[in-house]
Design an enzyme around this catalytic site. Structure first.
Site, mmCIF file in Angstrom:
data_model
loop_
_atom_site.group_PDB
_atom_site.id
_atom_site.type_symbol
_atom_site.label_atom_id
_atom_site.label_comp_id
_atom_site.label_asym_id
_atom_site.label_seq_id
_atom_site.Cartn_x
_atom_site.Cartn_y
_atom_site.Cartn_z
ATOM 1 N N LYS A 121 39.930 41.555 50.489
ATOM 2 C CA LYS A 121 39.374 41.865 49.182
ATOM 3 C C LYS A 121 38.277 40.872 48.815
ATOM 4 O O LYS A 121 37.168 41.264 48.436
ATOM 5 C CB LYS A 121 40.452 41.846 48.105
ATOM 6 N N ASP A 140 41.279 45.949 44.488
ATOM 7 C CA ASP A 140 41.976 45.117 43.525
ATOM 8 C C ASP A 140 42.935 45.986 42.724
ATOM 9 O O ASP A 140 43.204 47.128 43.091
ATOM 10 C CB ASP A 140 40.978 44.391 42.610
#
Length: 214
Positions: A121, A140
Site C-alpha cells: 500500500k 486502504d
C-alpha cells in the site's frame, strides 16, 4: 453489467466528481511522502499533517533522519500512534537509503517494499504520487470498503483485493482509483451512513452489506 464495465463506470463517474485528485498528505519530496504514508497507518491524514512540518524541518531527508535519536523521533511522532515501531522503521529505512542506496528512494515495488515497514500500500502510494509510476492499486480502508460495496471483490485481504481490482481498472487509472475511492468514501460512501440517494454510483452499485435504511 460485468465487473469490468462496472469498474469502468466507477472511474468515469468519479473522475468527473473529483477531477483533480491528489494525496491528502503534505509533502515536497518522495522521501517525505514515504514518511508521511508510514505515519498515516492507523492514523488520520489530518493528524499526520500536523506532525510532519516539525519532523521535516528537523530531519528533511534520509541522511538527516539516519542520524536521529530514536527517543527524539518518537516524541515528535507520538500522536500518530504506534510511534515506537514507526520510529524504528523510519530510522532503519533512512539508514538503508543513505548508506546502501546512494541516498535515493527506490522507484520500483521490489525496492520500496524491501525497506523496513513498507508494504505494498505504501509503495503504491509513493510510486503513483511521487513518481507517476503505476505498479498496482493502493488498498486502504476506504478502497477496501468501497470495493466490497461495489461488488468488485469479496475479500477483506488487501493483497487479494488489489489482485481483484487490477484486471478491472485500466492501468493509467490505478493511482487515481485510490484517490477516487478515498474521496468518495469520506464524502459520500461513509462507513456507517452511506449517502446512497446522493451517490453518482447509486444505479450501478449492488450496495453489498448496506442496510435498506441507508
Amino acid at each position: 453489467m460485468s465487473l469490468k464495465k462496472r469498474a469502468g463506470a466507477v472511474v468515469e463517474r468519479l473522475s468527473k466528481l473529483y477531477p483533480d485528485p491528489v494525496s491528502a498528505l503534505d509533502f515536497t519530496t518522495p522521501w517525505q511522502l514515504l514518511v508521511a504514508t508510514v505515519l498515516a497507518a492507523q492514523c488520520t491524514d489530518a493528524r499526520v499533517n500536523t506532525v510532519t512540518p516539525v519532523l521535516f524541518e528537523r530531519w528533511p531527508d534520509p541522511e538527516a533522519l539516519a542520524d536521529a535519536r530514536t527517543p527524539d523521533l518518537e516524541e515528535v511522532i507520538h500522536s500518530t500512534g504506534f510511534f515506537r515501531q514507526k520510529a524504528k522503521n523510519l530510522i532503519a529505512s533512512a539508514n538503508r537509503i543513505t548508506h546502501e542506496l546512494g541516498g535515493e528512494l527506490p522507484r520500483d515495488m521490489a525496492g520500496l517494499t524491501s525497506l523496513p515497514g513498507v508494504a505494498r500500500k505504501t509503495a503504491n502510494i509513493v510510486l503513483s504520487n511521487a513518481f507517476g509510476i503505476h505498479e498496482g492499486i493502493a488498498v486502504d480502508t476506504h478502497v477496501k470498503r468501497l470495493s466490497n460495496r461495489l461488488g468488485l471483490t469479496v475479500s477483506d485481504n488487501p493483497i487479494v483485493i488489489e489482485k481483484d481490482l487490477i484486471p478491472l481498472v485500466a492501468q493509467e487509472h490505478w493511482g487515481d482509483f485510490n484517490h477516487y475511492l478515498v474521496l468518495h468514501g469520506r464524502n459520500v460512501c461513509k462507513a456507517r451512513s452511506p449517502q446512497c440517494p446522493d451517490c453518482v454510483l447509486d444505479n450501478i452499485c449492488p450496495k453489498v452489506g448496506v442496510s435498506r435504511q441507508a
